[in-house]
Design a protein around this motif. Structure first.
Motif, mmCIF file in Angstrom:
data_model
loop_
_atom_site.group_PDB
_atom_site.id
_atom_site.type_symbol
_atom_site.label_atom_id
_atom_site.label_comp_id
_atom_site.label_asym_id
_atom_site.label_seq_id
_atom_site.Cartn_x
_atom_site.Cartn_y
_atom_site.Cartn_z
ATOM 1 N N LEU A 1 -11.611 -7.865 37.114
ATOM 2 C CA LEU A 1 -13.067 -7.830 37.263
ATOM 3 C C LEU A 1 -13.728 -8.959 36.497
ATOM 4 O O LEU A 1 -13.316 -9.281 35.375
ATOM 5 C CB LEU A 1 -13.639 -6.520 36.697
ATOM 6 N N ASP A 2 -14.783 -9.505 37.069
ATOM 7 C CA ASP A 2 -15.627 -10.463 36.368
ATOM 8 C C ASP A 2 -16.404 -9.717 35.290
ATOM 9 O O ASP A 2 -16.936 -8.636 35.539
ATOM 10 C CB ASP A 2 -16.588 -11.123 37.360
ATOM 11 N N ARG A 3 -16.476 -10.283 34.112
ATOM 12 C CA ARG A 3 -17.130 -9.597 32.993
ATOM 13 C C ARG A 3 -18.649 -9.482 33.188
ATOM 14 O O ARG A 3 -19.268 -8.504 32.782
ATOM 15 C CB ARG A 3 -16.819 -10.320 31.691
ATOM 16 N N GLU A 4 -19.243 -10.485 33.820
ATOM 17 C CA GLU A 4 -20.702 -10.488 34.009
ATOM 18 C C GLU A 4 -21.164 -9.490 35.058
ATOM 19 O O GLU A 4 -22.208 -8.868 34.902
ATOM 20 C CB GLU A 4 -21.169 -11.892 34.400
ATOM 21 N N THR A 5 -20.410 -9.354 36.142
ATOM 22 C CA THR A 5 -20.875 -8.538 37.259
ATOM 23 C C THR A 5 -20.073 -7.254 37.466
ATOM 24 O O THR A 5 -20.452 -6.427 38.288
ATOM 25 C CB THR A 5 -20.839 -9.352 38.570
ATOM 26 N N GLY A 6 -18.980 -7.099 36.742
ATOM 27 C CA GLY A 6 -18.138 -5.917 36.907
ATOM 28 C C GLY A 6 -18.677 -4.709 36.161
ATOM 29 O O GLY A 6 -19.399 -4.831 35.172
ATOM 30 N N ASN A 7 -18.332 -3.552 36.650
ATOM 31 C CA ASN A 7 -18.699 -2.290 36.012
ATOM 32 C C ASN A 7 -17.390 -1.577 35.667
ATOM 33 O O ASN A 7 -16.744 -0.989 36.535
ATOM 34 C CB ASN A 7 -19.559 -1.454 36.963
ATOM 35 N N LEU A 8 -17.009 -1.659 34.408
ATOM 36 C CA LEU A 8 -15.714 -1.154 33.970
ATOM 37 C C LEU A 8 -15.567 0.354 34.177
ATOM 38 O O LEU A 8 -14.535 0.825 34.655
ATOM 39 C CB LEU A 8 -15.496 -1.524 32.505
ATOM 40 N N ALA A 9 -16.593 1.110 33.857
ATOM 41 C CA ALA A 9 -16.511 2.568 34.020
ATOM 42 C C ALA A 9 -16.356 2.947 35.496
ATOM 43 O O ALA A 9 -15.511 3.784 35.845
ATOM 44 C CB ALA A 9 -17.753 3.234 33.431
ATOM 45 N N LEU A 10 -17.150 2.334 36.345
ATOM 46 C CA LEU A 10 -17.051 2.607 37.779
ATOM 47 C C LEU A 10 -15.680 2.202 38.311
ATOM 48 O O LEU A 10 -15.059 2.943 39.079
ATOM 49 C CB LEU A 10 -18.149 1.861 38.542
ATOM 50 N N ALA A 11 -15.192 1.043 37.884
ATOM 51 C CA ALA A 11 -13.882 0.562 38.344
ATOM 52 C C ALA A 11 -12.782 1.538 37.962
ATOM 53 O O ALA A 11 -11.902 1.837 38.768
ATOM 54 C CB ALA A 11 -13.602 -0.819 37.760
ATOM 55 N N ARG A 12 -12.836 2.052 36.755
ATOM 56 C CA ARG A 12 -11.804 2.986 36.300
ATOM 57 C C ARG A 12 -11.813 4.263 37.142
ATOM 58 O O ARG A 12 -10.761 4.751 37.566
ATOM 59 C CB ARG A 12 -12.016 3.308 34.830
ATOM 60 N N MET A 13 -13.001 4.795 37.395
ATOM 61 C CA MET A 13 -13.100 6.022 38.197
ATOM 62 C C MET A 13 -12.655 5.792 39.637
ATOM 63 O O MET A 13 -11.924 6.601 40.212
ATOM 64 C CB MET A 13 -14.527 6.561 38.167
ATOM 65 N N ARG A 14 -13.078 4.689 40.229
ATOM 66 C CA ARG A 14 -12.729 4.410 41.620
ATOM 67 C C ARG A 14 -11.236 4.103 41.769
ATOM 68 O O ARG A 14 -10.625 4.504 42.759
ATOM 69 C CB ARG A 14 -13.569 3.253 42.162
ATOM 70 N N LEU A 15 -10.645 3.399 40.801
ATOM 71 C CA LEU A 15 -9.207 3.141 40.872
ATOM 72 C C LEU A 15 -8.420 4.439 40.798
ATOM 73 O O LEU A 15 -7.389 4.584 41.456
ATOM 74 C CB LEU A 15 -8.755 2.195 39.766
ATOM 75 N N ARG A 16 -8.896 5.382 39.995
ATOM 76 C CA ARG A 16 -8.236 6.692 39.939
ATOM 77 C C ARG A 16 -8.242 7.329 41.328
ATOM 78 O O ARG A 16 -7.222 7.815 41.809
ATOM 79 C CB ARG A 16 -8.946 7.604 38.939
ATOM 80 N N ASP A 17 -9.398 7.300 41.996
ATOM 81 C CA ASP A 17 -9.508 7.893 43.326
ATOM 82 C C ASP A 17 -8.633 7.157 44.346
ATOM 83 O O ASP A 17 -7.979 7.778 45.176
ATOM 84 C CB ASP A 17 -10.961 7.890 43.791
ATOM 85 N N ILE A 18 -8.630 5.836 44.263
ATOM 86 C CA ILE A 18 -7.806 5.037 45.180
ATOM 87 C C ILE A 18 -6.322 5.344 44.964
ATOM 88 O O ILE A 18 -5.575 5.515 45.928
ATOM 89 C CB ILE A 18 -8.097 3.526 44.993
ATOM 90 N N ALA A 19 -5.912 5.423 43.711
ATOM 91 C CA ALA A 19 -4.509 5.692 43.393
ATOM 92 C C ALA A 19 -4.081 7.072 43.908
ATOM 93 O O ALA A 19 -2.949 7.242 44.354
ATOM 94 C CB ALA A 19 -4.277 5.599 41.891
ATOM 95 N N GLU A 20 -4.979 8.037 43.837
ATOM 96 C CA GLU A 20 -4.643 9.389 44.290
ATOM 97 C C GLU A 20 -4.452 9.484 45.795
ATOM 98 O O GLU A 20 -3.669 10.294 46.273
ATOM 99 C CB GLU A 20 -5.725 10.385 43.848
ATOM 100 N N LYS A 21 -5.145 8.654 46.539
ATOM 101 C CA LYS A 21 -5.014 8.753 48.000
ATOM 102 C C LYS A 21 -4.090 7.709 48.605
ATOM 103 O O LYS A 21 -3.831 7.743 49.804
ATOM 104 C CB LYS A 21 -6.393 8.710 48.664
#
Length: 150
Positions: free
Chosen positions: A126-146
């Motif tokens: 993720l780009d540090r300026e435009t990335g959302n670390l909390a959102l990325a972590r939650m969405r990656l969890r969901d992606i990994a589960e499916k």
């Protein structure tokens, strides 16, 4: 259920996503990639992130303990609940995810539980300026589960 390409495409829709890959941490090989690589080569990135993932997954310091069952711990131990309140699954990867912060960005490595040996992880850069670390972590969890591997 989505496969590798669909999951990587979904990861790339996250704000600030620069690159994504699915990596086998045992071999260090990228099973799929999307976007850019921080070093210009996805295979190099896969090998380097696999070293980090392997270390975290194998060091005793990071192994989950099972306080409810007498503290047996280890990669095969069943846990209580994760930091998201969801029950931990027995036999899955001992580490949920790793976050590495650099001056220019974030690297999130999310371990994927599989029906075989659970030796793969999703890597999102993720780009540090435009990335959302909390959102990325939650969405990656969901992606990994499916994610469907096979």
């Amino acid at each position: 259920m989505p496969g590798i390409d669909e999951c990587l495409t979904e990861a790339m829709t996250l704000p600030g996503a620069r690159g994504a890959s699915l990596v086998d941490w045992t071999s260090g090989l990228a099973l799929g990639t999307a976007g850019e690589s921080p070093v210009g080569d996805h295979e190099t990135t896969a090998a380097e992130t696999a070293e980090l993932a392997r270390s975290a997954a194998e060091f005793d310091t990071f192994l989950a303990t099972d306080d409810d069952a007498g503290g047996t711990g280890g990669a095969g131990g069943a846990g209580g609940t994760g930091d998201d309140g969801r029950p931990e699954k027995a036999g899955g990867p001992p580490v949920e995810d790793l976050i590495v912060t650099t001056r220019a960005g974030y690297h999130v490595l999310r371990f994927v539980e599989t029906s075989f040996d659970s030796s793969v992880f999703l890597h999102l850069w993720l780009d540090r300026e435009t990335g959302n670390l909390a959102l990325a972590r939650m969405r990656l969890r969901d992606i990994a589960e499916k994610l469907v591997l096979g």
